[in-house]
Design a protein around this motif. Structure first.
Motif, PDB file in Angstrom:
ATOM      1  N   ALA A  62      75.631 -54.800  19.476  1.00 49.43           N
ATOM      2  CA  ALA A  62      77.065 -54.582  19.618  1.00 49.43           C
ATOM      3  C   ALA A  62      77.719 -55.227  18.402  1.00 49.43           C
ATOM      4  O   ALA A  62      77.778 -56.447  18.305  1.00 49.43           O
ATOM      5  CB  ALA A  62      77.593 -55.196  20.906  1.00 49.43           C
ATOM      6  N   ALA A  63      78.132 -54.413  17.465  1.00 50.79           N
ATOM      7  CA  ALA A  63      78.595 -54.904  16.162  1.00 50.79           C
ATOM      8  C   ALA A  63      79.557 -56.077  16.313  1.00 50.79           C
ATOM      9  O   ALA A  63      80.507 -56.002  17.086  1.00 50.79           O
ATOM     10  CB  ALA A  63      79.277 -53.764  15.402  1.00 50.79           C
ATOM     11  N   PRO A  64      79.268 -57.192  15.602  1.00 48.45           N
ATOM     12  CA  PRO A  64      78.190 -57.384  14.616  1.00 48.45           C
ATOM     13  C   PRO A  64      76.994 -58.152  15.171  1.00 48.45           C
ATOM     14  O   PRO A  64      76.228 -58.732  14.415  1.00 48.45           O
ATOM     15  CB  PRO A  64      78.895 -58.238  13.562  1.00 48.45           C
ATOM     16  N   TYR A  65      76.809 -58.154  16.500  1.00 48.31           N
ATOM     17  CA  TYR A  65      75.773 -58.981  17.111  1.00 48.31           C
ATOM     18  C   TYR A  65      74.523 -58.155  17.415  1.00 48.31           C
ATOM     19  O   TYR A  65      74.610 -57.026  17.902  1.00 48.31           O
ATOM     20  CB  TYR A  65      76.280 -59.605  18.412  1.00 48.31           C
ATOM     21  N   VAL A  66      73.369 -58.752  17.166  1.00 49.36           N
ATOM     22  CA  VAL A  66      72.090 -58.156  17.548  1.00 49.36           C
ATOM     23  C   VAL A  66      71.344 -59.156  18.418  1.00 49.36           C
ATOM     24  O   VAL A  66      71.324 -60.358  18.145  1.00 49.36           O
ATOM     25  CB  VAL A  66      71.253 -57.762  16.310  1.00 49.36           C
ATOM     26  N   SER A  67      70.765 -58.682  19.481  1.00 48.99           N
ATOM     27  CA  SER A  67      70.055 -59.550  20.418  1.00 48.99           C
ATOM     28  C   SER A  67      68.912 -60.290  19.729  1.00 48.99           C
ATOM     29  O   SER A  67      68.178 -59.703  18.930  1.00 48.99           O
ATOM     30  CB  SER A  67      69.487 -58.725  21.580  1.00 48.99           C
TER      31      SER A  67
END
Length: 268
Positions: free
Chosen positions: A57-62
């Motif tokens: 979920a921009a800008p986060y990556v698991s």
């Protein structure tokens, strides 16, 4: 007056006590809690690893999917999608990397104590006899693989660097413009810091810093590093649990954002 026969124990070297142990406290609570928490994490991480969805979920990556190493990763633009495995890998990209940090935790000295006591009852608690009739230690498969912990440490350090990189990328907004800080940014910063603290507090790291030194006075820099790591090492158990929770929480946060459960609260 006691006779010679009454003074001798029925079993040589051991008091004649029928009970398995004499503890009156809830000694079983700690291993039972460990079983519950570790099983919950195993079930959750397995579900998320095989889900192959809702991990960006921009800008986060698991952290379970970073770095993303196959072509079937979602579009991360200039994020951590390295696609080293090309398009032939059809399974979840998380399966390419989770085994390496998992190996570090499985062979960790603290986690060994935790799952030996909780899952295998070897022993279940102090002053409580274990039910096993024989003991082979870590000389047979699969426990002999625990001797590779020092090598998993180097791999874990690489993943700590990657999580730090992800935390820096979290200072961008959904349009990939710098200058953003959301609640997820703080969560990713805290997660990377906790993972670093757990990794550096490892017994193998402490040994690398000063384990083979014969004279600390001749190596003042390594002595200072060894002293610092030794202080961290005293909190290794706490850091092992807290960093495990932070990893799961970071993944859950990304999942909730990706599924539209809520929007990332922006701090500035």
């Amino acid at each position: 007056m006691a006779t010679e026969a009454t003074r001798k124990p029925t079993t040589a070297g051991r008091a004649a006590i029928d009970r398995r142990h004499l503890r009156l406290d809830r000694w079983w609570l700690a291993p039972a809690t460990t079983v519950g928490v570790l099983l919950a994490f195993i079930v959750y991480s397995t579900w998320r690893a095989f889900a192959d969805a809702d991990y960006y979920a921009a800008p986060y990556v698991s952290p379970f999917y970073s770095p993303c190493l196959s072509e079937n990763c979602v579009d991360m633009r200039d994020g951590p999608n390295w696609a080293l495995f090309g398009d032939w890998w059809g399974l979840s990209p998380a399966l390419l990397i989770l085994g390496l940090p998992l190996g570090f935790r499985l062979t960790c000295y603290y986690y060994r104590k935790a799952y030996y006591r909780s899952f295998w009852a070897s022993p279940p608690a102090c002053a409580v006899a274990e039910p096993h009739k024989s003991y082979s230690g870590e000389t047979r498969f699969p426990l002999v693989l625990n001797n590779s912990h020092r090598y998993f440490f180097y791999v874990a350090a690489v993943f700590a660097v990657i999580l730090t990189y992800d935390a820096l990328l979290a200072f961008r907004d959904s349009s990939y413009e710098w200058g953003h800080m959301g609640l997820g940014t703080l969560l990713f910063l805290a997660n990377s810091a906790l993972v670093w603290a757990y990794t550096l507090s490892c017994h193998s790291c402490r040994h690398i810093m000063g384990g083979k030194l014969k004279s600390f006075s001749r190596h003042p820099v390594r002595y200072r590093l060894w002293t610092w790591v030794s202080r961290l090492n005293g909190h290794h158990m706490t850091l092992a649990w807290v960093s495990l929770f932070s990893l799961a929480l970071s993944d859950l946060y990304v999942y909730l954002l990706a599924t539209g459960a809520f929007d990332d609260p922006r701090l500035f």
